[in-house]
Each structure stands twice: as structure tokens, then as C-alpha cells.
Design a protein around this motif. Structure first.
Motif, PDB file in Angstrom:
ATOM      1  N   GLN A  42      -7.406  -9.605  -1.890  1.00 53.73           N
ATOM      2  CA  GLN A  42      -6.593 -10.063  -0.759  1.00 53.73           C
ATOM      3  C   GLN A  42      -5.532  -9.033  -0.387  1.00 53.73           C
ATOM      4  O   GLN A  42      -5.299  -8.753   0.787  1.00 53.73           O
ATOM      5  CB  GLN A  42      -5.935 -11.416  -1.083  1.00 53.73           C
ATOM      6  CG  GLN A  42      -6.918 -12.562  -1.253  1.00 53.73           C
ATOM      7  CD  GLN A  42      -7.730 -12.852  -0.005  1.00 53.73           C
ATOM      8  OE1 GLN A  42      -7.298 -12.577   1.114  1.00 53.73           O
ATOM      9  NE2 GLN A  42      -8.921 -13.404  -0.173  1.00 53.73           N
ATOM     10  N   ARG A  43      -4.878  -8.467  -1.406  1.00 53.11           N
ATOM     11  CA  ARG A  43      -3.847  -7.453  -1.162  1.00 53.11           C
ATOM     12  C   ARG A  43      -4.458  -6.172  -0.577  1.00 53.11           C
ATOM     13  O   ARG A  43      -3.908  -5.568   0.340  1.00 53.11           O
ATOM     14  CB  ARG A  43      -3.111  -7.125  -2.467  1.00 53.11           C
ATOM     15  CG  ARG A  43      -2.306  -8.276  -3.037  1.00 53.11           C
ATOM     16  CD  ARG A  43      -1.052  -8.504  -2.245  1.00 53.11           C
ATOM     17  NE  ARG A  43      -0.189  -9.494  -2.890  1.00 53.11           N
ATOM     18  CZ  ARG A  43       1.030  -9.807  -2.482  1.00 53.11           C
ATOM     19  NH1 ARG A  43       1.522  -9.187  -1.411  1.00 53.11           N
ATOM     20  NH2 ARG A  43       1.740 -10.704  -3.096  1.00 53.11           N
ATOM     21  N   HIS A  84      -5.413  -6.659   3.079  1.00 50.43           N
ATOM     22  CA  HIS A  84      -4.223  -6.606   3.933  1.00 50.43           C
ATOM     23  C   HIS A  84      -3.748  -5.164   4.109  1.00 50.43           C
ATOM     24  O   HIS A  84      -3.426  -4.742   5.228  1.00 50.43           O
ATOM     25  CB  HIS A  84      -3.113  -7.456   3.315  1.00 50.43           C
ATOM     26  CG  HIS A  84      -1.823  -7.396   4.070  1.00 50.43           C
ATOM     27  ND1 HIS A  84      -1.602  -8.087   5.244  1.00 50.43           N
ATOM     28  CD2 HIS A  84      -0.681  -6.703   3.835  1.00 50.43           C
ATOM     29  CE1 HIS A  84      -0.390  -7.832   5.699  1.00 50.43           C
ATOM     30  NE2 HIS A  84       0.185  -6.993   4.855  1.00 50.43           N
ATOM     31  N   ASN A 123      -6.305  -3.046   6.222  1.00 48.29           N
ATOM     32  CA  ASN A 123      -6.218  -3.443   7.632  1.00 48.29           C
ATOM     33  C   ASN A 123      -4.934  -2.927   8.274  1.00 48.29           C
ATOM     34  O   ASN A 123      -4.919  -2.527   9.440  1.00 48.29           O
ATOM     35  CB  ASN A 123      -6.289  -4.964   7.764  1.00 48.29           C
ATOM     36  CG  ASN A 123      -7.699  -5.490   7.602  1.00 48.29           C
ATOM     37  OD1 ASN A 123      -8.654  -4.781   7.884  1.00 48.29           O
ATOM     38  ND2 ASN A 123      -7.840  -6.718   7.152  1.00 48.29           N
ATOM     39  N   SER A 124      -3.844  -2.948   7.505  1.00 52.61           N
ATOM     40  CA  SER A 124      -2.563  -2.455   8.027  1.00 52.61           C
ATOM     41  C   SER A 124      -2.644  -0.964   8.313  1.00 52.61           C
ATOM     42  O   SER A 124      -2.127  -0.477   9.325  1.00 52.61           O
ATOM     43  CB  SER A 124      -1.433  -2.742   7.026  1.00 52.61           C
ATOM     44  OG  SER A 124      -1.236  -4.129   6.886  1.00 52.61           O
ATOM     45  N   HIS A 163       2.470  -8.499  14.299  1.00 49.66           N
ATOM     46  CA  HIS A 163       1.371  -7.535  14.191  1.00 49.66           C
ATOM     47  C   HIS A 163       1.207  -6.796  15.513  1.00 49.66           C
ATOM     48  O   HIS A 163       1.457  -7.336  16.587  1.00 49.66           O
ATOM     49  CB  HIS A 163       0.055  -8.234  13.830  1.00 49.66           C
ATOM     50  CG  HIS A 163      -0.046  -8.600  12.387  1.00 49.66           C
ATOM     51  ND1 HIS A 163      -0.584  -7.773  11.427  1.00 49.66           N
ATOM     52  CD2 HIS A 163       0.357  -9.710  11.724  1.00 49.66           C
ATOM     53  CE1 HIS A 163      -0.520  -8.354  10.251  1.00 49.66           C
ATOM     54  NE2 HIS A 163       0.036  -9.536  10.402  1.00 49.66           N
TER      55      HIS A 163
END
Length: 288
Positions: A66-67, A70, A73-74, A270
Motif C-alpha cells: 500500500q505504501r 502510494h 503513484n506520487s 492531489h
């Protein structure tokens, strides 16, 4: 760990198989197995449970996945933001559209494509609830949704409000909820979701119950059912504009404030791509 290692780890987590992940990454399997071993040794934890060739994330592996997702994607967002120096003339427009379709939406997409022919367009159609989940997971960047919808975590911009109308094969000038309650009704949603809740609440306020013979979130199928004489329906006026024909008749509902609100959502805090901003502006101009 670096971004490249995290990308490899994500591939393994999603493919659940080292060989499949290696094929996805266009690399051989041994270096990928070695990388995973090094990651587990570096972190001092087991990231996967092995069952033959199949692999499943451990609870610690799920946290890392999950981290990592994220973070990767960032990084992609940052790269896209930096690269977009052509005022949105290139890139991807990934959007969702509520199943209660907007009249003229295909024309808007066509107009956008004519203006920005190098922008790739991805359109997903589904119920607002599922579109919101896709925005959260970043499968799409924004979605055109109908209220009610949980706004937490989203920026919501209202675009238009329109009345629901009664649609059937019988011509009538005006109907009441009491009249509709005695007829077989096809609901344009499913229980617990947007339009179903709006319709249910309107009947409940007048202490009435509707006679639901079917629930259908596919507007083309729903209208075909009405055309076939299976029952009547209650839909936003624009749905009739998109799917109606001269075999169907609509009538206003005189004693109920049945309103459908359309808006666009994207993730709060975002980056919004230039193609998305350009398309939102085009839609606002068309709907104004």
C-alpha cells in the motif's frame, strides 16, 4: 530501497507469481527473486507466504504494498506535472461517467478530441459509488457523478441540477407519487445507491411504497424494458434525452421535489492534470 525496487515489488504483489512478474517487467526471473530476498533481509520481515508457485502478501507485505503503491503513484504524478509543458496537448484523460448518462456527453468527448487529438481518452461507466472508489485508487483521475455521494477525500464541483421525470408507454400530462406507487416500477439503480435512495426517500416522505419489479443501472437496458411494456420508471430528464424515443412518454411528477444533481469529483490534495482541467472547462461551457 529505491523506486525501481518498489516497482518490482508491486509487480510481484499484483501478479502473485515471480515468473509472471518477471514477464511483466521484461526481465529474467532469477534477478527478481534475488531482489525480493534482499528486500526481506533488509527489512527483516517476511513479505510473502509461498504456496507452490503462488504467493500471497503477509500482513507486513500488505503494508509495504500500500505504501509503495502510494509512493510510486506520487512519483508518477510529479513526473507528469513536470512534463506537462504543452498546455495539455498530450497525455491521458482518464474519467468515469455515471450510468445515468449525461445528454451530449459523447459530443463533448468528440469536441475535446478534435481540440486535443494527441490526448488519449479512457472512459469508464459505472454507478457513482464505484466510480468514487476508482478515483480513490487512481484507476481514473476524475468522475462525473450523481448525488447523493460521500464527499470525504474528494473535491466536488457541482455542474447542474435537473428534475426526475416519470417515463412509460402511456401518454399522461402529469402524475403524482401516489399514482406511481400503484404501478410496476423499474428503478434506475440498485438498493443502497444514489438514485435508488433519492426515489425511496421521496416515497417515504409521503408514507408511500413503490412497487419495484426490477432494479437496473444500465440505462439502455432499462429503457428497453420500459419500451417492452414491462413497467414504468423514474429517471433524470437527460436520461430520457439520451435513450428515449417516440414510443415513450414522460410526465413531470407534481408533488415531489425529485432532483438529480450532477457534479465532477477528483482527489483532494492531489494534482489534477491539464487534460482533465481542460475537459472540465469544456463540459462546464457546454452545460452552462
Amino acid at each position: 530501497m529505491d523506486i525501481k525496487q518498489l516497482r518490482y515489488f508491486i509487480a510481484i504483489a499484483e501478479e502473485k507469481n515471480i515468473t509472471a512478474a518477471a514477464n511483466r517487467l521484461h526481465m529474467s526471473q532469477p534477478p527478481l527473486s534475488m531482489l525480493l530476498k534482499q528486500m526481506e533481509e533488509e527489512l527483516g520481515v517476511k513479505l510473502f507466504e509461498r504456496n507452490g508457485k503462488s504467493m500471497a502478501l503477509t500482513d507486513k507485505g500488505e503494508v509495504l504494498y500500500q505504501r509503495a503503491l502510494h509512493l510510486v503513484n506520487s512519483v508518477e504524478e510529479i513526473k507528469n506535472e513536470i512534463k506537462e509543458t504543452e498546455e495539455g496537448t498530450k497525455g491521458v484523460l482518464a474519467l468515469g461517467l455515471n450510468t445515468l448518462s449525461v445528454s451530449g456527453f459523447s459530443e463533448m468527448l468528440r469536441a475535446f478530441h478534435q481540440k486535443y487529438p494527441l490526448v488519449s481518452i479512457k472512459v469508464v461507466q459505472n454507478d457513482s459509488f464505484y466510480l468514487a472508489e476508482m478515483v480513490k485508487s487512481r484507476a481514473i483521475e476524475m468522475a462525473f457523478v450523481r448525488l447523493p455521494l460521500e464527499h470525504r477525500g474528494f473535491i466536488y464541483e457541482h455542474l447542474l441540477s435537473e428534475p426526475f421525470v416519470f417515463v412509460s408507454k402511456q401518454k399522461t400530462d402529469m402524475v403524482s407519487l401516489e399514482m406511481i406507487s400503484k404501478l410496476p416500477l423499474i428503478i434506475p439503480s440498485t438498493e443502497g445507491l444514489g438514485s435508488y435512495n433519492i426515489i425511496h426517500e421521496a416515497f417515504s416522505k409521503q408514507k408511500l411504497q413503490f412497487t419495484s419489479i426490477a432494479e437496473c443501472s444500465d440505462m439502455h437496458v432499462l429503457m428497453e424494458m420500459v419500451k417492452g411494456g414491462m413497467g414504468a420508471t423514474i429517471v433524470p430528464k437527460s436520461v430520457l434525452d439520451v435513450y428515449g424515443d417516440n414510443t415513450l412518454y414522460s410526465a413531470p411528477i407534481k408533488d415531489a421535489n425529485l432532483i438529480s444533481s450532477l457534479g465532477v469529483i477528483w482527489l483532494e490534495h492531489h494534482y489534477v492534470s491539464t487534460p482533465a482541467k481542460n475537459f472540465i472547462e469544456l463540459v462546464k461551457e457546454e452545460l452552462s
